[in-house]
Design a protein around this motif. Structure first.
Motif, PDB file in Angstrom:
ATOM      1  N   VAL A 322      36.152  -4.966 -24.631  1.00  0.00           N
ATOM      2  CA  VAL A 322      36.461  -3.682 -25.261  1.00  0.00           C
ATOM      3  C   VAL A 322      37.299  -3.967 -26.496  1.00  0.00           C
ATOM      4  O   VAL A 322      38.338  -4.633 -26.417  1.00  0.00           O
ATOM      5  N   PHE A 323      36.846  -3.458 -27.641  1.00  0.00           N
ATOM      6  CA  PHE A 323      37.549  -3.678 -28.900  1.00  0.00           C
ATOM      7  C   PHE A 323      37.645  -2.350 -29.647  1.00  0.00           C
ATOM      8  O   PHE A 323      36.754  -1.510 -29.561  1.00  0.00           O
ATOM      9  N   GLU A 324      38.718  -2.199 -30.405  1.00  0.00           N
ATOM     10  CA  GLU A 324      38.906  -0.939 -31.129  1.00  0.00           C
ATOM     11  C   GLU A 324      39.208  -1.168 -32.602  1.00  0.00           C
ATOM     12  O   GLU A 324      38.461  -0.729 -33.477  1.00  0.00           O
ATOM     13  N   SER A 325      40.291  -1.845 -32.901  1.00  0.00           N
ATOM     14  CA  SER A 325      40.693  -2.033 -34.295  1.00  0.00           C
ATOM     15  C   SER A 325      40.580  -3.485 -34.739  1.00  0.00           C
ATOM     16  O   SER A 325      40.988  -3.829 -35.851  1.00  0.00           O
ATOM     17  N   GLU A 326      40.036  -4.343 -33.880  1.00  0.00           N
ATOM     18  CA  GLU A 326      39.927  -5.763 -34.219  1.00  0.00           C
ATOM     19  C   GLU A 326      38.900  -5.998 -35.327  1.00  0.00           C
ATOM     20  O   GLU A 326      37.905  -5.282 -35.438  1.00  0.00           O
ATOM     21  N   LEU A 328      35.985  -8.486 -37.206  1.00  0.00           N
ATOM     22  CA  LEU A 328      34.867  -9.248 -36.669  1.00  0.00           C
ATOM     23  C   LEU A 328      35.322 -10.637 -36.244  1.00  0.00           C
ATOM     24  O   LEU A 328      34.932 -11.136 -35.180  1.00  0.00           O
ATOM     25  N   GLU A 329      36.159 -11.276 -37.075  1.00  0.00           N
ATOM     26  CA  GLU A 329      36.643 -12.616 -36.747  1.00  0.00           C
ATOM     27  C   GLU A 329      37.446 -12.601 -35.449  1.00  0.00           C
ATOM     28  O   GLU A 329      37.326 -13.512 -34.620  1.00  0.00           O
ATOM     29  N   GLU A 330      38.240 -11.557 -35.250  1.00  0.00           N
ATOM     30  CA  GLU A 330      39.035 -11.464 -34.030  1.00  0.00           C
ATOM     31  C   GLU A 330      38.157 -11.269 -32.797  1.00  0.00           C
ATOM     32  O   GLU A 330      38.435 -11.830 -31.736  1.00  0.00           O
ATOM     33  N   VAL A 331      37.091 -10.499 -32.952  1.00  0.00           N
ATOM     34  CA  VAL A 331      36.168 -10.296 -31.826  1.00  0.00           C
ATOM     35  C   VAL A 331      35.480 -11.609 -31.476  1.00  0.00           C
ATOM     36  O   VAL A 331      35.412 -12.008 -30.302  1.00  0.00           O
ATOM     37  N   LEU A 332      34.968 -12.312 -32.486  1.00  0.00           N
ATOM     38  CA  LEU A 332      34.282 -13.575 -32.232  1.00  0.00           C
ATOM     39  C   LEU A 332      35.240 -14.619 -31.635  1.00  0.00           C
ATOM     40  O   LEU A 332      34.856 -15.384 -30.737  1.00  0.00           O
ATOM     41  N   ASN A 333      36.459 -14.636 -32.116  1.00  0.00           N
ATOM     42  CA  ASN A 333      37.437 -15.580 -31.577  1.00  0.00           C
ATOM     43  C   ASN A 333      37.749 -15.274 -30.111  1.00  0.00           C
ATOM     44  O   ASN A 333      37.915 -16.187 -29.292  1.00  0.00           O
ATOM     45  N   ALA A 334      37.816 -13.977 -29.784  1.00  0.00           N
ATOM     46  CA  ALA A 334      38.091 -13.584 -28.404  1.00  0.00           C
ATOM     47  C   ALA A 334      36.952 -14.012 -27.484  1.00  0.00           C
ATOM     48  O   ALA A 334      37.185 -14.517 -26.371  1.00  0.00           O
ATOM     49  N   LEU A 335      35.725 -13.824 -27.932  1.00  0.00           N
ATOM     50  CA  LEU A 335      34.574 -14.228 -27.127  1.00  0.00           C
ATOM     51  C   LEU A 335      34.477 -15.752 -27.036  1.00  0.00           C
ATOM     52  O   LEU A 335      34.038 -16.303 -26.018  1.00  0.00           O
ATOM     53  N   GLU A 336      34.901 -16.415 -28.084  1.00  0.00           N
ATOM     54  CA  GLU A 336      34.824 -17.876 -28.130  1.00  0.00           C
ATOM     55  C   GLU A 336      35.790 -18.519 -27.130  1.00  0.00           C
ATOM     56  O   GLU A 336      35.585 -19.670 -26.706  1.00  0.00           O
ATOM     57  N   THR A 337      36.827 -17.781 -26.732  1.00  0.00           N
ATOM     58  CA  THR A 337      37.800 -18.350 -25.788  1.00  0.00           C
ATOM     59  C   THR A 337      37.185 -18.644 -24.422  1.00  0.00           C
ATOM     60  O   THR A 337      37.801 -19.338 -23.601  1.00  0.00           O
ATOM     61  N   THR A 338      36.004 -18.125 -24.152  1.00  0.00           N
ATOM     62  CA  THR A 338      35.316 -18.443 -22.898  1.00  0.00           C
ATOM     63  C   THR A 338      34.799 -19.872 -22.904  1.00  0.00           C
ATOM     64  O   THR A 338      34.329 -20.365 -21.869  1.00  0.00           O
ATOM     65  N   LEU A 339      34.842 -20.523 -24.080  1.00  0.00           N
ATOM     66  CA  LEU A 339      34.388 -21.910 -24.255  1.00  0.00           C
ATOM     67  C   LEU A 339      32.894 -22.080 -23.996  1.00  0.00           C
ATOM     68  O   LEU A 339      32.412 -23.180 -23.778  1.00  0.00           O
ATOM     69  N   SER A 340      32.157 -20.965 -24.060  1.00  0.00           N
ATOM     70  CA  SER A 340      30.704 -21.051 -23.846  1.00  0.00           C
ATOM     71  C   SER A 340      29.932 -21.179 -25.158  1.00  0.00           C
ATOM     72  O   SER A 340      28.746 -21.507 -25.152  1.00  0.00           O
ATOM     73  N   PHE A 341      30.604 -20.930 -26.262  1.00  0.00           N
ATOM     74  CA  PHE A 341      29.962 -21.096 -27.569  1.00  0.00           C
ATOM     75  C   PHE A 341      31.047 -21.258 -28.624  1.00  0.00           C
ATOM     76  O   PHE A 341      32.234 -21.020 -28.373  1.00  0.00           O
ATOM     77  N   SER A 342      30.609 -21.630 -29.793  1.00  0.00           N
ATOM     78  CA  SER A 342      31.503 -21.678 -30.957  1.00  0.00           C
ATOM     79  C   SER A 342      30.802 -20.984 -32.116  1.00  0.00           C
ATOM     80  O   SER A 342      29.585 -20.753 -32.074  1.00  0.00           O
TER      81      SER A 342
END
Length: 354
Positions: A322-326, A328-342
């Motif tokens: 769930v994202f509101e004011s983030e 694009l870079e912040e969203v991608l960085n958050a998803l990247e923390t799963t270590l499943s992609f870069s």
């Protein structure tokens, strides 16, 4: 040329000098120009009060009365012999000119009548990164998501269904009107409703279309050979696979006539009772257990960018967020923390998922 011949034959008919062969030719021409039949009847009335319009039944009654009056006239009222050639030419010319004028006026009248019954359409379009809303003439409120288009009439007709056409995603809060059901048309399906709130996602570039019901009840009618009807209850959504439009061939004809397998599931919530399917109306970007390639499509619409995959296997990864004011870079960085992609941005500024 045909119209000129039509006027001449009508003039001869009014003069009472039409031969059987000409009468047959006139009937053929009247089939080609149906407006002329109406004008022919009006002209036969002999007179009509200015500005008064007659129905077809009234026209027939006036014509019958006119014929009765003509039959009651003394016999010497009519020509015993044909008028001189010059006078006949003037008579034909005058009658033909009258027909020409009435034919034009009749065509204009029919055109204006059609214009009155044809609704004037408005269109609301949102580009990527944009969201908008509109209040329809009946009081229905529509929120339109990024990269979407809504066609709707400037005024809904009385005693007729209220119909709009959607390409993209929209959330509807429909004003109840039992006399005029509300219908949303998309390429994948049509939604029929009396009064409720629901979300429709039907982007042309996506492989599925989704109808999500929040409150009330709706029927979803598939636009395929089966015309399958699926009823939804509150907190249910229907996912309809959409296949690319291709020309029918002997190989895919059977597939086109096979009923589509649809999926009805429950709407689920995330934190703070957020429903992913309708979170965008509150300016929140939300998804739950969604494949990364579908998440990427949402990001492209939300941020107005293009995101590419250098490894197609990453498309099948599932994410929740769930994202509101983030950004694009912040969203991608958050998803990247799963270590499943870069991800990275190349020299041209294009975004790549690895």
């Amino acid at each position: 040329m045909d119209q000129e011949k039509l006027y001449a034959l009508l003039a001869r008919e009014m003069a009472g000098e039409l031969t059987e062969k000409e009468a047959a030719a006139l009937e053929q021409l009247l089939q080609q120009y149906p407006d002329a039949s109406y004008i022919r009847e009006v002209f036969a009335q002999n007179w009509a009060p200015a500005g008064k319009a007659y129905s077809p039944t009234q026209v027939e009654q006036l014509l019958e009365k006119h014929q009765q009056r003509m039959q009651n006239l003394p016999a010497d009222t009519f020509y015993e012999e044909a008028p001189p050639k010059g006078r006949r030419w003037l008579l034909y010319s005058g009658i033909a000119a009258g027909f020409l004028l009435l034919f034009a006026l009749g065509g204009y009248w029919r055109y204006t009548q059609r214009a009155k019954t044809t609704p004037v359409l408005s269109q609301l379009v949102t580009d990527k990164r944009m969201r908008s809303q509109v209040l329809l003439p009946d009081g229905t409120r529509v929120w339109l998501n990024a990269g979407s288009k809504l066609d709707y009439p400037q005024q809904f007709a009385a005693h007729q269904p209220r119909e709009v056409t959607l390409e993209g995603e929209a959330f509807f809060v429909v004003t109840a009107d039992a006399e005029r059901p509300f219908r949303v048309h998309t390429k994948a399906f049509n939604v029929r409703v009396l009064g409720t709130s629901f979300n429709v996602r039907a982007y042309p570039q996506e492989d599925s279309a989704v109808a999500s019901l929040v409150q009330g009840s709706v029927e979803v009618v598939l636009n395929d050979a089966s015309s399958q009807v699926v009823s939804l209850k509150p907190n249910e959504k229907l996912t309809v696979p959409v296949h690319p439009q291709t020309a029918p061939t002997t190989e895919n004809t059977a597939a086109l006539t096979t009923p589509i397998i649809v999926y009805k599931t429950k709407l689920t919530t995330l934190r703070d009772s957020i429903i992913p399917e309708t979170a965008w109306v509150q300016n929140k970007l939300a998804f739950k257990h969604l494949q990364l390639d579908k998440v990427v499509k949402m990001l492209e619409q939300w941020y107005g960018v293009e995101i590419n995959f250098s490894d197609d296997r990453k498309k099948q990864l599932y994410f929740t967020g769930v994202f509101e004011s983030e950004s694009l870079e912040e969203v991608l960085n958050a998803l990247e923390t799963t270590l499943s992609f870069s991800w990275h941005k190349d020299a041209e500024g294009k975004i790549w998922i690895n």
